[in-house]
Scaffold this active site. Sequence first.
Site, PDB file in Angstrom:
ATOM      1  N   HIS A 261       0.848  -1.200  -0.001  1.00  0.00           N
ATOM      2  CA  HIS A 261       0.019   0.101  -0.077  1.00  0.00           C
ATOM      3  C   HIS A 261       0.882   1.215  -0.120  1.00  0.00           C
ATOM      4  O   HIS A 261       1.670   1.448   0.791  1.00  0.00           O
ATOM      5  CB  HIS A 261      -0.952   0.187   1.223  1.00  0.00           C
ATOM      6  CG  HIS A 261      -2.018   1.104   1.257  1.00  0.00           C
ATOM      7  ND1 HIS A 261      -2.920   1.103   0.389  1.00  0.00           N
ATOM      8  CD2 HIS A 261      -1.767   2.344   2.004  1.00  0.00           C
ATOM      9  CE1 HIS A 261      -3.504   2.294   0.674  1.00  0.00           C
ATOM     10  NE2 HIS A 261      -3.110   2.994   1.573  1.00  0.00           N
ATOM     11  N   HIS A 298      -4.625   4.958  10.683  1.00  0.00           N
ATOM     12  CA  HIS A 298      -3.408   5.923  10.893  1.00  0.00           C
ATOM     13  C   HIS A 298      -4.078   7.030  11.537  1.00  0.00           C
ATOM     14  O   HIS A 298      -5.266   7.290  11.730  1.00  0.00           O
ATOM     15  CB  HIS A 298      -3.323   6.240   9.463  1.00  0.00           C
ATOM     16  CG  HIS A 298      -4.260   6.771   8.409  1.00  0.00           C
ATOM     17  ND1 HIS A 298      -4.994   5.676   7.783  1.00  0.00           N
ATOM     18  CD2 HIS A 298      -4.544   8.045   8.040  1.00  0.00           C
ATOM     19  CE1 HIS A 298      -5.923   6.409   7.136  1.00  0.00           C
ATOM     20  NE2 HIS A 298      -5.490   7.678   6.983  1.00  0.00           N
ATOM     21  N   ASP A 304      -5.453  17.649   9.795  1.00  0.00           N
ATOM     22  CA  ASP A 304      -6.669  17.434   9.809  1.00  0.00           C
ATOM     23  C   ASP A 304      -7.012  16.937   8.332  1.00  0.00           C
ATOM     24  O   ASP A 304      -6.350  17.338   7.186  1.00  0.00           O
ATOM     25  CB  ASP A 304      -7.793  18.654  10.126  1.00  0.00           C
ATOM     26  CG  ASP A 304      -8.022  18.890  11.436  1.00  0.00           C
ATOM     27  OD1 ASP A 304      -7.286  18.359  12.439  1.00  0.00           O
ATOM     28  OD2 ASP A 304      -9.253  19.439  11.643  1.00  0.00           O
ATOM     29  N   HIS A 336      -8.226   6.462  12.613  1.00  0.00           N
ATOM     30  CA  HIS A 336      -9.017   5.903  11.795  1.00  0.00           C
ATOM     31  C   HIS A 336      -8.230   5.083  10.548  1.00  0.00           C
ATOM     32  O   HIS A 336      -7.083   4.868  10.467  1.00  0.00           O
ATOM     33  CB  HIS A 336      -9.724   7.182  10.950  1.00  0.00           C
ATOM     34  CG  HIS A 336      -8.846   7.947  10.160  1.00  0.00           C
ATOM     35  ND1 HIS A 336      -8.003   8.946  10.688  1.00  0.00           N
ATOM     36  CD2 HIS A 336      -8.588   7.809   8.872  1.00  0.00           C
ATOM     37  CE1 HIS A 336      -7.338   9.489   9.474  1.00  0.00           C
ATOM     38  NE2 HIS A 336      -7.781   8.930   8.236  1.00  0.00           N
TER      39      HIS A 336
HETATM   40 FE   FE2 Z   1      -6.899   8.903   6.457  1.00  0.00          FE
END
Ligand code: FE2
Length: 392
Positions: A261, A298, A304, A336
């Site tokens: 990834h 992560h 943000d 998240h």
């Molecule tokens: Fe993200």
Amino acid sequence: MPYYRSVGRVPHKRHVQFRKPDGGLYREELMGTEGFSSDSALLYHTHAPTDVVDVGTWDIPGQETTPNHPLKPRLVRTRKLDEGGDAVNGRRLLAANQDVRVSYVAADRPSPLYRNAMGDEMYFVQSGTARVETVFGVLDVGPRDFVIMPTSTTHRWVPTGDKPVRLLITESTGGIHPPKRYLSARGQFLEHSPYCERDLRAPAEPYVVEGDNVDVYVRHRAGGTRYTYAHHPFDVVGWDGHLYPYAFNMDDYEPIIGRIHQPPPTFQTFEGPGFVICSFVPHKVEYHPDAVIVPYNHANVDSDELMYYVEAAGGSRGGHGIDEGAITWHPAGFIHGPHTNELERSVEAYNAGKVDIKRLTAVMIDTFRPLELGEGALAVENPDYLATWRNA
Ligand SMILES: [Fe+2]
């Protein structure tokens, strides 16, 4: 922009006499950045661009912001905002900090003439078509176009289809440019860049409009101001330089893939002071024999993350109300990633050889200072979004 462009008629030397058919002089305007020390354009006006008849205030409502406190992930469904209005006055503020303001509009009518004196603007066209008229000429734009509008470029948006043009707008406090690492020291796109000069579109000819007593709305640090000019500002017969608006279509972004990834910076498209913009586009799946094809969890500890879904989410975040036009907002301090079920499902599908292309079409804006919520986000936020992370 890193390279030189010349449109319309310009004299053989800069700052020399250049005459109109009636014998009078064209009026030069040098639009320069960083105090004559960086990119600029030299424009030739038929009339004096300084001829102001009147000035007044322009009230821009809905500019207040609310801190993200207590700190929560947010899901903002922009499609639930009312359609209508124009691309300048109809903007609904979604999120903002000292560096950047993000807003949305589904514009169904022409905007007034406008310029942002604080910084460049990035418009992303999610759907619909429009003609962007500028002092440099016209750009015809459609779905998945990014439009970079340099600071203080007088322009207006004219929707051209039967449906509104849906725009995600990023107002910067400085320049918005391709990432420096994509460019040579002299500004040419390098071989490893996911896009290059051939992918960019810019005005090809001058655009001249006759008119007297024409209003132009200017956003600046103290608010909004309306100027009335004696002559229409679109009276430029030629210009040249390295500063001009341009469009880039997301479908021309060539994704970089790997055996495992790849992180979001491989999708980076633009950067500005205090933020980056990425294009997530469909791409070939990873190919390590034991690849995990969804992102790892992560914590963006210092940024943000706003993810604007150009198409409804599938994959790791699918099925949680993330429909077309939705924005997920994962703030610094919130961890998240994919839902566990999706993690297992995707590994199973990969091992069975069932995944070839990853379908994700989204624009991501990461800011390095915390964002606050605008009234548009508060109006259509899904209050149940946090619950989707339970047992995820
Ligand atoms: Fe993200």
